[in-house]
Design a protein around this motif. Structure first.
Motif, short mmCIF file in Angstrom:
data_model
loop_
_atom_site.label_atom_id
_atom_site.label_comp_id
_atom_site.label_asym_id
_atom_site.label_seq_id
_atom_site.Cartn_x
_atom_site.Cartn_y
_atom_site.Cartn_z
N GLY A 69 145.42 60.84 48.84
CA GLY A 69 143.98 60.07 48.77
C GLY A 69 142.76 60.81 48.91
N GLU A 70 142.97 62.15 49.39
CA GLU A 70 141.80 62.84 49.83
C GLU A 70 141.82 64.00 48.66
N GLN A 71 140.52 64.67 48.80
CA GLN A 71 140.36 65.84 48.02
C GLN A 71 141.43 66.90 48.03
N PRO A 72 141.84 67.47 46.83
CA PRO A 72 142.89 68.51 47.01
C PRO A 72 142.61 69.60 47.72
N LEU A 73 143.59 69.95 48.49
CA LEU A 73 143.41 71.42 49.63
C LEU A 73 143.11 72.57 48.63
N ILE A 74 142.45 73.39 49.18
CA ILE A 74 141.84 74.45 48.56
C ILE A 74 142.61 75.84 49.26
N ALA A 75 142.72 76.87 48.37
CA ALA A 75 143.07 78.34 48.96
C ALA A 75 142.17 78.80 49.97
N GLY A 76 142.81 79.58 50.93
CA GLY A 76 141.93 80.13 51.83
C GLY A 76 142.21 80.09 53.20
N GLU A 77 141.50 80.47 54.07
CA GLU A 77 141.86 80.31 55.63
C GLU A 77 141.34 78.86 56.21
N TYR A 78 142.15 78.15 57.02
CA TYR A 78 141.78 77.27 57.55
C TYR A 78 141.68 77.34 59.02
N THR A 79 140.82 76.73 59.76
CA THR A 79 140.83 76.96 61.26
C THR A 79 141.18 75.45 61.85
N VAL A 80 141.85 75.40 62.90
CA VAL A 80 142.51 74.41 63.65
C VAL A 80 142.04 74.40 65.02
N ASP A 81 141.49 73.32 65.48
CA ASP A 81 140.90 73.44 67.01
C ASP A 81 141.47 71.98 67.66
N ILE A 82 142.26 72.08 68.91
CA ILE A 82 142.91 70.94 69.56
C ILE A 82 142.17 70.62 70.80
N PHE A 83 141.65 69.33 70.86
CA PHE A 83 140.69 68.98 72.03
C PHE A 83 141.48 67.95 73.00
N ALA A 84 141.35 67.87 74.20
CA ALA A 84 142.02 67.05 75.28
C ALA A 84 141.17 67.04 76.42
N ASP A 85 141.04 65.52 76.93
CA ASP A 85 140.10 65.63 78.06
C ASP A 85 138.49 66.29 78.17
N GLY A 86 138.27 66.30 76.87
CA GLY A 86 136.79 66.83 76.71
C GLY A 86 136.74 68.39 76.64
N ASN A 87 137.98 69.07 76.55
CA ASN A 87 137.90 70.65 76.45
C ASN A 87 138.64 70.98 75.00
N ASN A 88 138.13 72.13 74.79
CA ASN A 88 138.96 72.70 73.59
C ASN A 88 140.17 73.41 74.36
N ILE A 89 141.34 72.85 74.24
CA ILE A 89 142.29 73.68 74.60
C ILE A 89 143.35 74.49 73.82
N GLY A 90 142.95 74.79 72.43
CA GLY A 90 143.68 75.83 71.72
C GLY A 90 142.87 76.07 70.37
N THR A 91 142.95 77.18 69.78
CA THR A 91 142.53 77.15 68.45
C THR A 91 143.39 78.21 67.53
N THR A 92 143.87 77.95 66.38
CA THR A 92 144.40 78.78 65.54
C THR A 92 144.03 78.65 64.01
N THR A 93 144.61 79.64 63.25
CA THR A 93 144.18 79.36 61.76
C THR A 93 145.49 79.65 61.01
N PHE A 94 145.49 79.07 59.73
CA PHE A 94 146.42 79.34 58.88
C PHE A 94 145.96 79.36 57.37
N SER A 95 146.71 79.75 56.52
CA SER A 95 146.08 80.15 55.02
C SER A 95 146.89 79.37 53.91
N PHE A 96 146.20 78.91 52.89
CA PHE A 96 146.94 78.59 51.79
C PHE A 96 146.67 79.36 50.70
N LYS A 97 147.77 79.76 49.76
CA LYS A 97 147.60 80.57 48.59
C LYS A 97 147.24 79.62 47.50
N LYS A 98 146.79 80.18 46.07
CA LYS A 98 146.78 79.22 45.04
C LYS A 98 147.91 78.81 44.39
#
Length: 306
Positions: A277-306
């Motif tokens: 139901g959302e716009q199609p995902l696009i190719a490229g690098e995505y950034t993921v951040d995790i938060f808990a107790d008001g803190n950023n507790i982790g960051t990673t990236t991953f990529s999609f190809k076309k």
């Protein structure tokens, strides 16, 4: 002829005695006059000496009064009441000095009266000198005490600031030590069958996996874990504008959220972004951040190809 000669001799003798008496009287009167003149000049000289002594005494009294005025000028205090009394006392001294200055010829009685008044004024001045010295000494003691109090207060404030800084550092250390950590954080796309895909057109969900690390100082219980996923074009994947959480002094949007129960031990967590139901995902690098107790507790990236 004999009688006539005798009469003439008698007359001559009578005139001589009379002349002698007159001469004696004249001499006596002359002596008295000389005595009176001498006495007059003696008394006049003595009178001049007396006047000279009286004037010298008057000058001495005026000199004493001048010194008293100068002494009053040197008396300084922060007490307004005492300053007012000093002004009145000094005015009395100035008035007496002016009165004496207007006297041309002072008598013994006047000199005696002025001398008594000077004595009284000097006693009053001595009392004020003692009083002012006592006040100034007390003020000096208070200034020293005040300086000591200020120094002690400054030391206490400095110590307080050091303790506050140390407390803040310890608090930060405790807070840092209590912060959770997302270990082994990974993110990837999956299809409808739950299989991993790296093609943006085939991915229907994004799966985020990590482990909340063991932490004995972290607060235990229910915790909300927030995920923010940013596309390559810097657009945040978002279901609703009302999906917000508090981070520092802001409320920022999140992509997905899950509530977990944390007991201080390692806890595996999986969170999903459903792109149906959302716009199609696009190719490229995505950034993921995790938060808990008001803190950023982790960051990673991953990529999609076309």
């Amino acid at each position: 002829m004999g009688d006539s000669q005798m009469k003439k001799n008698k007359f001559s003798l009578g005139s001589t005695d009379k002349d002698r008496r007159n001469n004696l009287i004249v001499i006596f009167l002359a002596v008295i006059l000389v005595g009176v003149v001498v006495l007059f000049f003696l008394q006049r000289g003595e009178h001049k000496e007396i006047l000279k002594a009286l004037n010298a005494e008057k000058d001495s009294i005026q000199m004493e009064l001048t010194e008293m005025v100068q002494s009053y000028d040197s008396l300084k205090t922060d007490n307004d009441t005492v300053n007012s009394q000093l002004f009145v006392a000094q005015t009395r001294v100035k008035d007496l000095m002016l009165e004496i200055g207007q006297v041309k010829k002072a008598s013994y009685e006047q000199i005696e009266m002025y001398r008594n008044q000077v004595g009284s004024l000097r006693k009053i001045m001595r009392n004020y000198i003692t009083q002012v010295d006592s006040l100034n000494k007390r003020n000096q003691e208070l200034m020293v005490e005040n300086a000591q109090v200020k120094q002690e207060f400054a030391q206490i404030e400095s110590q307080k600031q050091r303790l506050e800084k140390e407390k803040e550092r310890l608090s930060q250390r405790v807070e840092k030590a209590a912060a959770l950590e997302a270990k082994g954080l990974t993110a990837f796309g999956i299809n409808s069958r739950g299989n991993d895909v790296n093609n943006s057109r085939k991915a229907e969900k994004i799966q985020v996996n990590f482990t909340l690390g063991k932490n004995i100082t972290a607060k235990r219980g229910a915790k909300n874990i927030y995920v923010r996923i940013q596309r390559p074009d810097q657009i945040l994947l978002l279901k609703s504008k009302n999906d917000l959480f508090r981070f520092e002094d802001l409320r920022i949007p999140y992509s997905a959220m899950r509530e977990v129960t944390y007991e201080g031990n390692d806890l595996p967590v999986n969170i999903f972004w459903d792109n149906n139901g959302e716009q199609p995902l696009i190719a490229g690098e995505y950034t993921v951040d995790i938060f808990a107790d008001g803190n950023n507790i982790g960051t990673t990236t991953f990529s999609f190809k076309k």
